[in-house]
Design a protein around this motif. Structure first.
Motif, PDB file in Angstrom:
ATOM      1  N   LEU B 135      54.816   8.614  23.524  1.00  0.00           N
ATOM      2  CA  LEU B 135      54.245   9.027  22.211  1.00  0.00           C
ATOM      3  C   LEU B 135      52.980   8.344  22.214  1.00  0.00           C
ATOM      4  CD1 LEU B 135      57.269   8.566  19.748  1.00  0.00           C
ATOM      5  CD2 LEU B 135      56.368  10.393  20.865  1.00  0.00           C
ATOM      6  N   LEU B 136      52.618   7.180  22.893  1.00  0.00           N
ATOM      7  CA  LEU B 136      51.053   6.726  22.902  1.00  0.00           C
ATOM      8  C   LEU B 136      50.369   7.930  23.355  1.00  0.00           C
ATOM      9  CD1 LEU B 136      49.717   4.072  22.095  1.00  0.00           C
ATOM     10  CD2 LEU B 136      49.600   3.830  24.582  1.00  0.00           C
ATOM     11  N   LEU B 138      50.671  11.011  23.365  1.00  0.00           N
ATOM     12  CA  LEU B 138      50.606  12.150  22.448  1.00  0.00           C
ATOM     13  C   LEU B 138      49.621  11.495  21.171  1.00  0.00           C
ATOM     14  CD1 LEU B 138      53.808  13.878  21.250  1.00  0.00           C
ATOM     15  CD2 LEU B 138      51.688  14.935  22.414  1.00  0.00           C
ATOM     16  N   ALA B 139      49.899  10.535  20.789  1.00  0.00           N
ATOM     17  CA  ALA B 139      48.963   9.866  19.727  1.00  0.00           C
ATOM     18  C   ALA B 139      47.337   9.934  20.175  1.00  0.00           C
ATOM     19  CB  ALA B 139      49.309   8.526  19.261  1.00  0.00           C
ATOM     20  N   GLY B 142      45.890  13.303  20.258  1.00  0.00           N
ATOM     21  CA  GLY B 142      45.669  13.693  18.753  1.00  0.00           C
ATOM     22  C   GLY B 142      44.128  12.951  18.245  1.00  0.00           C
ATOM     23  N   ILE B 143      44.059  11.612  18.801  1.00  0.00           N
ATOM     24  CA  ILE B 143      42.754  10.979  18.458  1.00  0.00           C
ATOM     25  C   ILE B 143      41.621  11.972  19.097  1.00  0.00           C
ATOM     26  CG2 ILE B 143      41.672   9.061  18.272  1.00  0.00           C
ATOM     27  CD1 ILE B 143      43.890   9.227  16.423  1.00  0.00           C
ATOM     28  N   VAL B 145      40.714  14.516  19.579  1.00  0.00           N
ATOM     29  CA  VAL B 145      40.019  15.615  18.929  1.00  0.00           C
ATOM     30  C   VAL B 145      38.711  15.219  18.224  1.00  0.00           C
ATOM     31  CG1 VAL B 145      40.556  17.600  17.227  1.00  0.00           C
ATOM     32  CG2 VAL B 145      42.303  16.344  18.461  1.00  0.00           C
ATOM     33  N   TYR B 146      39.005  14.213  17.774  1.00  0.00           N
ATOM     34  CA  TYR B 146      37.705  13.532  16.908  1.00  0.00           C
ATOM     35  C   TYR B 146      36.362  13.449  17.654  1.00  0.00           C
ATOM     36  CZ  TYR B 146      41.051  12.646  13.082  1.00  0.00           C
ATOM     37  OH  TYR B 146      42.128  13.094  12.273  1.00  0.00           O
ATOM     38  N   VAL B 149      35.095  16.954  17.653  1.00  0.00           N
ATOM     39  CA  VAL B 149      34.827  17.732  16.365  1.00  0.00           C
ATOM     40  C   VAL B 149      33.859  16.743  15.530  1.00  0.00           C
ATOM     41  CG1 VAL B 149      35.921  17.764  13.981  1.00  0.00           C
ATOM     42  CG2 VAL B 149      37.254  18.469  15.847  1.00  0.00           C
ATOM     43  N   LEU B 150      33.914  15.189  15.781  1.00  0.00           N
ATOM     44  CA  LEU B 150      32.791  14.704  14.938  1.00  0.00           C
ATOM     45  C   LEU B 150      31.216  14.883  15.749  1.00  0.00           C
ATOM     46  CD1 LEU B 150      34.907  11.484  13.832  1.00  0.00           C
ATOM     47  CD2 LEU B 150      33.717  13.585  12.453  1.00  0.00           C
ATOM     48  N   SER B 168      38.842  21.732  17.010  1.00  0.00           N
ATOM     49  CA  SER B 168      39.718  21.492  15.947  1.00  0.00           C
ATOM     50  C   SER B 168      40.989  22.403  16.050  1.00  0.00           C
ATOM     51  CB  SER B 168      39.443  21.080  14.310  1.00  0.00           C
ATOM     52  OG  SER B 168      38.605  22.174  13.948  1.00  0.00           O
ATOM     53  N   ILE B 172      44.848  21.246  17.958  1.00  0.00           N
ATOM     54  CA  ILE B 172      46.050  21.272  17.077  1.00  0.00           C
ATOM     55  C   ILE B 172      47.268  22.297  17.750  1.00  0.00           C
ATOM     56  CG2 ILE B 172      46.983  21.864  14.758  1.00  0.00           C
ATOM     57  CD1 ILE B 172      44.765  20.198  13.618  1.00  0.00           C
ATOM     58  N   GLU B 175      48.848  21.195  20.828  1.00  0.00           N
ATOM     59  CA  GLU B 175      49.519  19.734  20.659  1.00  0.00           C
ATOM     60  C   GLU B 175      51.117  19.908  20.258  1.00  0.00           C
ATOM     61  OE1 GLU B 175      48.146  16.621  17.899  1.00  0.00           O
ATOM     62  OE2 GLU B 175      46.802  16.687  19.548  1.00  0.00           O
TER      63      GLU B 175
END
Lengths: 189, 410
Positions: B135-136, B138-139, B142-143, B145-146, B149-150, B168, B172, B175
């Motif tokens: 799960l780490l 996956l997390a 997920g992060i 992406v920033y 995007v930023l 973005s 998503i 994922e």
């Protein structure tokens, strides 16, 4: 209330996570730029995740990051960038009459409630696993099992109702966003 | 079904100074090895791509141009550090690190080898083994992406912004399929910990999740992870023919270097994650030679990881880039339903054979209904004389041209 019963690492974790949550939350309100506000929201979410880890709820912590930080705030950013929201929004205009007064009342009631809870029990002090008097119910890998059992037995109805609600919301959004192409074509021709 | 404990065996006899030192050294060595691997990976990609395109690639510095990456790194650091006038200063500086850190953290959960005895302490060759395990990963994806995007948004420039919007949405979308295939692996293992996932695949090739779960989850995972990495053929985010350089157009010098580093580090990390989840990680044949037995798991792990690193390069050389709408179609209309259906089938077979077949029948029914729905929707949306065909057909230049000229004739 925070006394000898708590180990120093616990207090440290609590202070760090609380700071992250509060600073992030204030940031969301105080910052003018919507993207910066979204960033502050991420800080808050990470603070909450840290608090979850401190309470040995690893699974909740990582789900918090995957779902909220990894998906929902990204969607916020997507919308902000897609709609090209102005760099600063005018906050002086009040779209809903009496909104400020109502918000003030809400704040007073919430803080009053929290203080009342704090005075009567230790529900909001960050005590570890309140329901089992200091012992975490399920540590580490047991987390998933505990959450899964709770969701699929005790809280099954609430869980399924939430699922239905989300599906309805998605279908509604698709229906609202759909355009009939044929009408466009006729307009062109 | 509880497998081996998820606690690192090094902590079994309490935390002493020696244990702390070992854990710290293990972390530093992991970091150094990953950094070294990235330098080699960049060289390897350039060399392999050159070979596939009948070029020579880097040849000048070091044997076979091996030190080219170092030279490029030095050159990048020496360049002027530009900050666009329109940029959002804080976010612009933050973004590169947001894309580097997830790549680093994800590698921590990958078991590189078996267990080694160092000064009487059993040391697992894995930087960390948290109970939440995969799960780490996956997390962190997920992060990550920033970062993209930023970077795109804060550049204050047109093309990077479009790249950020694409990123973005794309990350998503994929994922969900990624998470669903990980669920099948976790279901079959009964644990989230990567250590247990690897242990469950240790007894021969038939126990590898690649075969045990049916090839489908592996294929979905490979596609979805390529999309998560924004690597070709899913690199609409940095499509140089459309968006100059995508999100990092405005970056230069060291910050651009960090993006570059993060991209290749992600490629290595994700190859390692695929190996861990589907190919048994360090599992493989170990000859009975005393003192060096521990080397072989690491070798197996390296061979498998290099294979996937190479296939990413291969994808890049062989496959044309997806169009943005094709990318979304593939993600939402094919991969997500397929991974969901396969998860149900695997879950059914784990309970009982008959449940498995029932689930398979239901999934086939649902799949038929879904494809019919999609077909009807597509026809309504596009009409008979649509300019751009949907997934599956490529808009051949002649056909597009004809469509344009026909319209002009009207």
């Amino acid at each position: 209330m925070i006394g000898a019963a708590y180990a120093i690492p616990d207090i440290l974790a609590f202070v760090v996570s609380a700071l992250m949550i509060v600073v992030g939350a204030i940031g969301v309100l105080a910052v003018r730029n919507p993207v910066h506000a979204a960033l502050s929201l991420i800080l808050t979410l990470f603070g909450v995740a840290t608090a979850f880890v401190a309470q040995s709820a690893d699974f909740l912590a990582v789900v918090q990051i995957i779902v909220y930080a990894g998906a929902i705030v990204v969607l916020f950013l997507f919308v902000i960038m897609f709609l090209g929201v102005d760099r600063s929004d005018p906050v002086r205009v009040e779209p809903l009459v009496g909104q400020r007064a109502l918000a003030a009342i809400g704040v007073v009631v919430t803080i009053g409630g929290l203080v009342a809870l704090l005075a009567s029990s230790h529900w909001v002090t960050g005590a570890i696993a309140v329901s089992t008097s200091g012992h975490p119910t399920a540590v580490g890998a047991g987390n998933v099992r505990a959450v899964g059992t709770a969701v699929f037995t005790t809280y099954l109805f609430a869980f399924e109702a939430t699922a239905a609600l989300l599906i309805i919301a998605v279908v509604g959004a698709v229906q609202l966003a759909r355009r009939e192409r044929r009408m466009d074509r006729e307009g062109e021709a | 079904m509880m497998l081996a404990s998820t606690v690192d065996p090094i902590y079994a006899h309490g935390v002493t100074l020696a244990v702390v030192v070992i854990v710290l050294v293990r972390m530093l060595v992991g970091f150094a090895v990953l950094m070294g691997a990235v330098t080699i990976m960049i060289w390897f990609e350039r060399k392999a791509i050159s070979d596939m395109q009948s070029r020579l690639g880097p040849t000048r510095w070091g044997p076979f141009g091996l030190f080219q990456t170092l030279a490029d790194g030095l050159k990048l650091i020496g360049k002027e550090d530009l900050l666009p006038a329109e940029a959002d200063r804080f976010t612009f500086k933050l973004a590169p690190y947001l894309s580097l850190i997830p790549a680093l953290v994800t590698f921590a959960i990958v078991p590189v080898g078996g267990t080694v005895d160092i000064a009487g302490h059993p040391v697992t060759l894995q930087i960390a083994n948290p109970p939440i395990g995969v799960l780490l990963m996956l997390a962190m994806s997920g992060i990550s992406v920033y970062g993209v995007v930023l970077a795109g948004w804060s550049s204050g420039s047109k093309y990077p912004l479009m790249s950020a919007v694409r990123a973005s949405a794309q990350m998503i979308s994929y994922e969900a399929a990624l998470g669903m295939t990980i669920v099948t692996v976790v279901l079959a293992t009964g644990s989230l910990s990567t250590q247990n996932i690897v242990a469950a695949q240790a007894h021969g090739i038939w126990h590898w999740n690649l075969i045990r779960l049916g090839i489908v989850p592996f294929v979905i995972f490979l596609i979805a992870i390529t999309a998560e990495l924004n690597r070709p053929p899913f690199d609409v985010v940095e499509a140089e023919t459309e968006l100059v350089g995508g999100f990092h157009t405005e970056y230069s010098s060291f910050r651009f270097g960090i993006f570059y580093l993060a991209e290749f580090m992600n490629t290595i990390t994700m190859s390692a994650v695929i190996v861990t989840l589907f190919l048994g990680g360090p599992a493989g044949w170990v000859p009975n030679i005393p003192h060096v037995r521990w080397v072989f798991p690491i070798l197996w792990f390296l061979i498998k990881t290099v294979f996937f690193a190479f296939s990413y390069i291969w994808f890049r050389a062989a496959l044309p880039r997806f169009r943005y709408d094709q990318l979304m179609d593939l993600g939402w209309k094919r991969l997500i339903p397929l991974s969901l259906g396969w998860m149900l089938i695997v879950a059914g077979f784990l309970i009982k054979m008959s449940w498995g077949f029932l689930m398979a029948a239901l999934v086939i029914l649902a799949w038929t209904l879904l494809s019919r729905t999609v077909a009807i929707g597509t026809r309504r949306l596009e009409g008979a004389d649509s300019l751009l065909p949907s997934v599956g057909e490529r808009p051949l230049p002649g056909r597009v041209l004809r469509a344009f000229t026909d319209h002009e004739g009207d």
